[in-house]
Design an enzyme around this catalytic site. Structure first.
Site, PDB file in Angstrom:
ATOM      1  N   ASN A 272       0.816  -1.209   0.000  1.00 43.96           N
ATOM      2  CA  ASN A 272       0.000   0.000   0.000  1.00 43.96           C
ATOM      3  C   ASN A 272       0.854   1.265   0.000  1.00 43.96           C
ATOM      4  O   ASN A 272       0.992   1.933  -1.025  1.00 43.96           O
ATOM      5  CB  ASN A 272      -0.958  -0.015   1.199  1.00 43.96           C
ATOM      6  CG  ASN A 272      -2.031   1.046   1.094  1.00 43.96           C
ATOM      7  OD1 ASN A 272      -1.942   1.944   0.276  1.00 43.96           O
ATOM      8  ND2 ASN A 272      -3.044   0.955   1.916  1.00 43.96           N
ATOM      9  N   ASP A 273       1.468   1.569   1.133  1.00 37.49           N
ATOM     10  CA  ASP A 273       2.242   2.811   1.210  1.00 37.49           C
ATOM     11  C   ASP A 273       3.390   2.847   0.203  1.00 37.49           C
ATOM     12  O   ASP A 273       3.731   3.906  -0.306  1.00 37.49           O
ATOM     13  CB  ASP A 273       2.815   2.981   2.628  1.00 37.49           C
ATOM     14  CG  ASP A 273       1.729   3.359   3.624  1.00 37.49           C
ATOM     15  OD1 ASP A 273       0.662   3.807   3.179  1.00 37.49           O
ATOM     16  OD2 ASP A 273       1.952   3.190   4.829  1.00 37.49           O
ATOM     17  N   THR A 274       3.974   1.687  -0.079  1.00 38.55           N
ATOM     18  CA  THR A 274       5.138   1.665  -0.969  1.00 38.55           C
ATOM     19  C   THR A 274       4.762   1.923  -2.421  1.00 38.55           C
ATOM     20  O   THR A 274       5.627   2.071  -3.268  1.00 38.55           O
ATOM     21  CB  THR A 274       5.857   0.302  -0.906  1.00 38.55           C
ATOM     22  OG1 THR A 274       4.911  -0.731  -1.194  1.00 38.55           O
ATOM     23  CG2 THR A 274       6.455   0.067   0.455  1.00 38.55           C
TER      24      THR A 274
END
Lengths: 113, 468
Positions: free
Chosen positions: B394-396
């Site tokens: 997700n964040d990456t």
């Protein structure tokens, strides 16, 4: 300022301490140089291998666990040493084995492709 | 016997040299196995030398405590190393870090009880100071690592924190320093002081790690790794042994380098990770203004996207580890290659819960090393990527890192997944990632969301692709 007479007057204790601090400082620099560039693939095995090496404290633990159970402080020391020895041995044996297991996985896969 | 001391010193020196060579070899893929063996050899030598020294000094080769301790430790260590699943590796590495630190602390305490400080070659004050430092660092490493392990395996959920926590940490650290100073003043006597130092440090380790969230774990584990080395080095000053000082310093430095790499990949400073819960890290970027809906797709629909795809990039994340879907991912990659696609894996440095986590899992699943491509090398390729399959990341992959420079993710290096023609995201829900930032990627028309357990969804996807 450090002057020559001061050095001349340096006691054996100070000299020994300075030698140890010198070793520590140089080893720190060496560590930084040694591992400044590691491919991300090896981050986990490197960490777990380094961790196994930090189990070198087993050397201290062996000496500590050798104290005799004579009652009083000596017994406490020996028991603490025993616990230290168990933890350090787990760290050493488990650490090197699991690192080896991971690395074998990386290696085997390279071979068959 | 007089010959044994210089001989032992030489033995320790050789052991230290073997560690240095070993670590050097460990940092290159081709020589890593050899490097690990050199390290183990060095350790074996150090142990043999120590036993010989004990035997020469006391006439008996090892008391029964030594035999029991070594046997017990070897047995437990070997069982743990054999039994662990690759998905459980972060927990095991964390726990071993803790054992190393705990071992060092216990050696220091044992020396405080069993040895005469004045007998130390480095002086009584240095002896007690080193023992105190070793106890503090060692206990922090042990309890911190145990908490990290419990968080990793889900026993401790959430990241409880309260406003004055940093003050409490500072207070405990100060208390540990004062207690150590009192111990020096008392000449190393004082069971209460020694117990106090241990207790304070143990609590410090717990409250240090408890508030730190899952995605920061790579930083925490690297740092604990470093601390276990520092504890060994300070113990080296207690027992006056260069092998401990050198090895401890090497590991301490290596851990710090990894910590730095991890912080950089998360675009967080070390202080932020340690002292700021992510919610406090900035107030912007919650993006909760409008409610958007992302469309969920069926596996069969998503499989169509792979039809005729030339370039496929798979982006694994922590979700792949949780659902243990690395084997299905590999099968899918093989099936796609059979169908003529060029498949590569994009590895973000902080994907997962420890440095190199994804690499270990994919290696276990027999994904060829050459298919794993690092962030900087793969990013230019997303422009010509037909299908990008994201498994539990997700964040990456959040474009907000580029579009919202002031937000919590702003400036973090991310994978340019949005440039791919079609993006398939396998994820349990729409919930934002660790940073708490909504991911715009989920709502784009080129994105297909497959909601559900990673392994189940990928198995469906694999079956659907085979039916194409």
């Amino acid at each position: 300022m450090i002057t020559l007479p001061f050095i001349a007057a340096m006691s054996a204790t100070t000299a020994a301490l300075m030698a140890s601090i010198t070793v520590l400082t140089l080893a720190c620099f060496l560590g930084f140089e040694l591992i400044s560039k590691v491919p991300p693939t090896l981050h986990t095995p490197l960490m777990s291998g380094a961790n196994a090496i930090s189990g070198i404290t087993i050397v201290g633990a062996l000496v500590a666990a050798n104290a005799k159970l004579e009652g009083g402080d000596a017994s406490v020391a020996a028991l603490l040493g025993f616990l230290a020895l168990v933890l350090a041995t787990i760290n050493v044996v488990g650490g090197f084995m699991v690192t080896g297991r991971m690395l074998e996985m990386f290696k085997g896969k390279k071979g068959d492709k | 016997m007089q010959w044994i001391d210089p001989a032992a010193e030489v033995g320790y020196l050789v052991a230290a040299a073997l560690f240095i060579f070993g670590l050097k070899k460990l940092s290159s893929p081709r020589t890593a196995v050899f490097g690990n063996q050199l390290g183990a050899l060095g350790m074996f030598l150090a142990v043999v030398v120590t036993l010989a020294k004990i035997g020469a000094d006391d006439g008996i080769l090892g008391g029964w405590l030594i035999v029991c301790g070594v046997l017990l430790g070897s047995l437990i260590g070997a069982i743990m190393a054999r039994r662990v699943q690759m998905t459980g590796m972060p927990e095991l590495v964390a726990l071993f870090n803790g054992f190393g630190g705990g071992g060092s602390a216990l050696v220091a305490l044992s020396e405080l009880f069993g040895s005469e400080p004045a007998a130390s070659r480095l002086g009584a004050n240095v002896f007690i100071l080193a023992a105190g430092a070793s106890a503090v660092i060692g206990w922090v490493t042990l309890t911190g690592s145990v908490v990290a392990m419990l968080k990793l395996n889900g026993t401790i959920r959430g990241n409880p924190s309260f406003p004055g926590l940093n003050l409490v940490k500072a207070g405990l650290l100060l208390a540990a320093a004062v207690l150590t100073w009192l111990l020096i003043r008392s000449g190393g006597e004082g069971v209460a002081l020694i117990a106090g130092i241990s207790l304070v440090a143990a609590i410090l380790g717990v409250i240090f790690v408890v508030p730190i969230g899952g995605a920061d774990m790579p930083v925490v584990i690297s740092f604990l790794n470093s601390l276990s080395g520092v504890a060994a080095a300070t113990t080296g000053f207690v027992v006056d042994n260069n092998a401990l000082i050198i090895s401890g310093a090497l590991v301490g430095a290596a851990g710090l380098i990894l910590t730095g790499i991890m912080c950089k990949a998360m675009n967080r400073t070390f202080t932020e990770v340690m002292f700021k819960a992510y919610g406090q890290a900035g107030d912007g970027g919650d993006g909760s203004g409008e409610k958007r809906t992302a469309r969920g797709y069926e596996a069969e629909e998503a499989a169509l996207a792979f039809d005729g795809a030339r370039n496929v990039i798979i982006v694994p994340g922590y979700g792949m580890a949780v659902s243990q879907s690395q084997h299905v991912v590999r099968e899918l990659a093989e099936e796609l290659e059979r169908r003529g696609s060029n498949v590569r894996f994009a590895i973000h440095p902080v994907a997962g819960r420890m440095p190199g986590h994804m690499n270990v899992l994919l290696a276990e699943a027999n994904v060829p090393y050459e298919q794993l491509v690092e962030l900087d090398d793969i990013n230019p390729s997303f422009g010509e990527c037909d299908v990008c399959l994201v498994v539990g990341a997700n964040d990456t992959i959040n474009p907000a890192a580029k579009t919202d420079p002031g937000g919590p993710l702003g400036g973090m290096p991310v994978l340019d997944v949005e440039k791919a023609r079609t993006v398939i995201i396998v994820k349990r829900s729409l919930s934002p990632g660790y940073a708490g930032v909504d991911n715009d990627l989920f709502y784009r028309p080129t994105t297909m969301m497959l909601f559900g357990d990673g392994k189940a969804k990928l198995t469906e996807l694999l079956a659907a692709v085979k039916d194409l």
